[in-house]
Design a protein around this motif. Structure first.
Motif, PDB file in Angstrom:
ATOM      1  N   ASN A  47      45.374  41.235  28.082  1.00  0.00           N
ATOM      2  CA  ASN A  47      45.170  42.544  28.719  1.00  0.00           C
ATOM      3  C   ASN A  47      43.838  42.588  29.467  1.00  0.00           C
ATOM      4  O   ASN A  47      43.752  43.111  30.588  1.00  0.00           O
ATOM      5  N   TYR A  48      42.795  42.036  28.837  1.00  0.00           N
ATOM      6  CA  TYR A  48      41.483  42.032  29.481  1.00  0.00           C
ATOM      7  C   TYR A  48      41.488  41.148  30.728  1.00  0.00           C
ATOM      8  O   TYR A  48      40.931  41.514  31.760  1.00  0.00           O
ATOM      9  N   THR A  49      42.139  39.991  30.643  1.00  0.00           N
ATOM     10  CA  THR A  49      42.185  39.063  31.777  1.00  0.00           C
ATOM     11  C   THR A  49      42.870  39.690  32.978  1.00  0.00           C
ATOM     12  O   THR A  49      42.388  39.601  34.111  1.00  0.00           O
ATOM     13  N   GLU A  50      44.019  40.363  32.738  1.00  0.00           N
ATOM     14  CA  GLU A  50      44.751  40.999  33.842  1.00  0.00           C
ATOM     15  C   GLU A  50      43.923  42.115  34.471  1.00  0.00           C
ATOM     16  O   GLU A  50      43.828  42.222  35.711  1.00  0.00           O
ATOM     17  N   ALA A  51      43.322  42.955  33.626  1.00  0.00           N
ATOM     18  CA  ALA A  51      42.512  44.062  34.150  1.00  0.00           C
ATOM     19  C   ALA A  51      41.282  43.544  34.903  1.00  0.00           C
ATOM     20  O   ALA A  51      40.865  44.123  35.915  1.00  0.00           O
ATOM     21  N   LYS A  52      40.706  42.449  34.416  1.00  0.00           N
ATOM     22  CA  LYS A  52      39.538  41.867  35.081  1.00  0.00           C
ATOM     23  C   LYS A  52      39.894  41.358  36.476  1.00  0.00           C
ATOM     24  O   LYS A  52      39.120  41.511  37.431  1.00  0.00           O
ATOM     25  N   VAL A  53      41.080  40.746  36.609  1.00  0.00           N
ATOM     26  CA  VAL A  53      41.535  40.271  37.928  1.00  0.00           C
ATOM     27  C   VAL A  53      41.676  41.445  38.894  1.00  0.00           C
ATOM     28  O   VAL A  53      41.264  41.366  40.063  1.00  0.00           O
ATOM     29  N   GLN A  54      42.271  42.541  38.424  1.00  0.00           N
ATOM     30  CA  GLN A  54      42.429  43.725  39.277  1.00  0.00           C
ATOM     31  C   GLN A  54      41.065  44.290  39.691  1.00  0.00           C
ATOM     32  O   GLN A  54      40.877  44.699  40.847  1.00  0.00           O
ATOM     33  N   LEU A  55      40.117  44.300  38.746  1.00  0.00           N
ATOM     34  CA  LEU A  55      38.781  44.806  39.057  1.00  0.00           C
ATOM     35  C   LEU A  55      38.071  43.905  40.068  1.00  0.00           C
ATOM     36  O   LEU A  55      37.383  44.392  40.983  1.00  0.00           O
ATOM     37  N   GLU A  56      38.239  42.601  39.948  1.00  0.00           N
ATOM     38  CA  GLU A  56      37.637  41.668  40.910  1.00  0.00           C
ATOM     39  C   GLU A  56      38.237  41.847  42.304  1.00  0.00           C
ATOM     40  O   GLU A  56      37.536  41.719  43.314  1.00  0.00           O
ATOM     41  N   GLN A  57      39.529  42.149  42.368  1.00  0.00           N
ATOM     42  CA  GLN A  57      40.167  42.422  43.659  1.00  0.00           C
ATOM     43  C   GLN A  57      39.564  43.674  44.304  1.00  0.00           C
ATOM     44  O   GLN A  57      39.319  43.708  45.516  1.00  0.00           O
ATOM     45  N   LYS A  58      39.310  44.699  43.488  1.00  0.00           N
ATOM     46  CA  LYS A  58      38.650  45.914  43.998  1.00  0.00           C
ATOM     47  C   LYS A  58      37.254  45.594  44.510  1.00  0.00           C
ATOM     48  O   LYS A  58      36.843  46.067  45.586  1.00  0.00           O
ATOM     49  N   ALA A  59      36.511  44.789  43.743  1.00  0.00           N
ATOM     50  CA  ALA A  59      35.148  44.431  44.147  1.00  0.00           C
ATOM     51  C   ALA A  59      35.151  43.667  45.469  1.00  0.00           C
ATOM     52  O   ALA A  59      34.292  43.896  46.334  1.00  0.00           O
ATOM     53  N   GLN A  60      36.116  42.762  45.647  1.00  0.00           N
ATOM     54  CA  GLN A  60      36.214  42.021  46.909  1.00  0.00           C
ATOM     55  C   GLN A  60      36.507  42.971  48.074  1.00  0.00           C
ATOM     56  O   GLN A  60      35.978  42.801  49.179  1.00  0.00           O
ATOM     57  N   LYS A  61      37.344  43.962  47.821  1.00  0.00           N
ATOM     58  CA  LYS A  61      37.662  44.953  48.860  1.00  0.00           C
ATOM     59  C   LYS A  61      36.411  45.746  49.250  1.00  0.00           C
ATOM     60  O   LYS A  61      36.148  45.979  50.429  1.00  0.00           O
ATOM     61  N   TRP A  62      35.621  46.151  48.251  1.00  0.00           N
ATOM     62  CA  TRP A  62      34.385  46.898  48.535  1.00  0.00           C
ATOM     63  C   TRP A  62      33.396  46.028  49.313  1.00  0.00           C
ATOM     64  O   TRP A  62      32.749  46.505  50.251  1.00  0.00           O
ATOM     65  N   LYS A  63      33.275  44.755  48.908  1.00  0.00           N
ATOM     66  CA  LYS A  63      32.365  43.851  49.628  1.00  0.00           C
ATOM     67  C   LYS A  63      32.793  43.688  51.086  1.00  0.00           C
ATOM     68  O   LYS A  63      31.939  43.652  51.994  1.00  0.00           O
TER      69      LYS A  63
END
Length: 340
Positions: A41-57
């Motif tokens: 669960n943590y791994t999947e949520a972390k991937v989604q959060l990293e995708q958001k961070a890439q979008k913000w960058k």
């Protein structure tokens, strides 16, 4: 009689106290980063959060490129503009830079969205880990359990004190139990008790690991041999088909597919047929020997597997008997204490 029983109880109490004092402090540690990386669960949520961070960058970089274009345009046209227009454009560029900087702080600052969402993501899983650690500490009488990934400086930590795998098993057990039937739940509990027994006995765990490694190596060897036998069988069948095709071609006075067009077609002879038959017989004998060898290996593997299962059942029975004996002793001590 009562006086003798009282003396016996006092001796037993003193012995238990001395045992507790001489037991020593029991320590353990966990690696929080390792545990989090192995929680799905943590791994999947972390991937989604990293995708958001890439979008913000990407948004921040796009705005920076636009601002640089405005700066380059102002630099190129500065000689043709009035002071008022130059000041107006510089003000606009400064406003856009401050706006982009504020957006960057909002997303990646100390109190930004990335840090906030990370804490929201980690907190429920950390709570589960802390609960699991407390359960393990109470069940196995740990005095202290540290976190290797925290600010605590650990210059050296022996692997035998690492209980991260035990914590992961507890987390996985909780998740699995919600999806199991009653029968599957009983089987899972039996397997869990076996794993707990291995944790309590490092020598037994090492022995079990050696047995598992040997079994994996043996299975791989048998699988490789089986693949080799299948490959040889296929080659033999292909060769046999080719011999039959060549023989039919000779009988019909035609050239088979593997014979070149420039070769001279000769009439089939009795000696060639005998040679082909002899060759085919030898190949068939070889294939039968290979099949017999494969069957022998499979039978041997089955015998080894049956022995391993019997050994596992015996070990499981010994562990259950020990646990029953331990509980009986504890109940007897409690009963004696209550009677007094």
């Amino acid at each position: 009689m009562r006086k003798q029983f009282l003396y016996l109880f006092l001796i037993l109490a003193v012995a238990q106290t001395m045992k507790a004092q001489t037991r020593g402090t029991k320590l353990g540690y966990i690696d929080m980063e390792y545990i989090l990386q192995n929680v799905p669960n943590y791994t999947e949520a972390k991937v989604q959060l990293e995708q958001k961070a890439q979008k913000w960058k990407l948004e921040i970089e796009t705005k920076k490129i636009e601002i640089n274009k405005l700066k380059d345009a102002l630099k190129a046209e500065k000689a043709l503009l009035t002071k008022e227009l130059i000041s107006e454009r510089e003000t606009e560029i400064s406003f856009l830079e401050n706006e982009n900087l504020d957006y960057q702080q909002k997303r990646f600052g100390p109190n930004g969205d990335l840090i906030l969402q990370k804490s929201i993501l980690v907190k429920p899983i950390q709570d589960q880990i802390f609960t699991a650690v407390q359960d393990i500490a109470e069940a196995k009488k740990y005095d202290f359990i540290f976190d290797k990934a925290s600010d605590l400086t650990m210059l050296f930590a022996a692997k035998r004190f690492d209980i991260s795998e035990q914590v992961l098993r507890v987390l996985n057990r909780t998740e699995k139990r919600e999806q199991l039937t009653k029968k599957q739940l009983q089987e899972e509990e039996a397997r869990e008790s076996k794993e707990d027994a291995l944790d309590e006995n490092p020598a037994l765990a090492d022995r079990q690991k050696i047995l598992n490694d040997k079994k994996i190596a043996r299975d791989k060897l048998l699988e490789d041999r089986k693949l080799l036998q299948e490959q040889r069988k296929k080659e033999f069948n292909d060769k046999r088909k080719q011999i039959i095709a060549d023989r039919e071609a000779k009988k019909n006075g035609t050239v088979s597919a593997n014979v070149k067009a420039t070769d001279t077609v000769t009439a089939p002879s009795v000696s060639d047929s005998k040679k082909d038959n002899a060759k085919e017989t030898v190949e068939l004998a070889k294939q039968k020997q290979a099949d017999a060898r494969t069957k022998t290996l499979e039978d041997r593997k089955k015998v080894i597997e049956d022995r391993r299962k019997a050994l596992e059942e015996r070990r499981k029975k010994i562990l259950e008997d020990r646990e029953a004996l331990k509980k009986a002793k504890e109940e007897k001590i409690k009963e004696n204490t209550n009677n007094n």
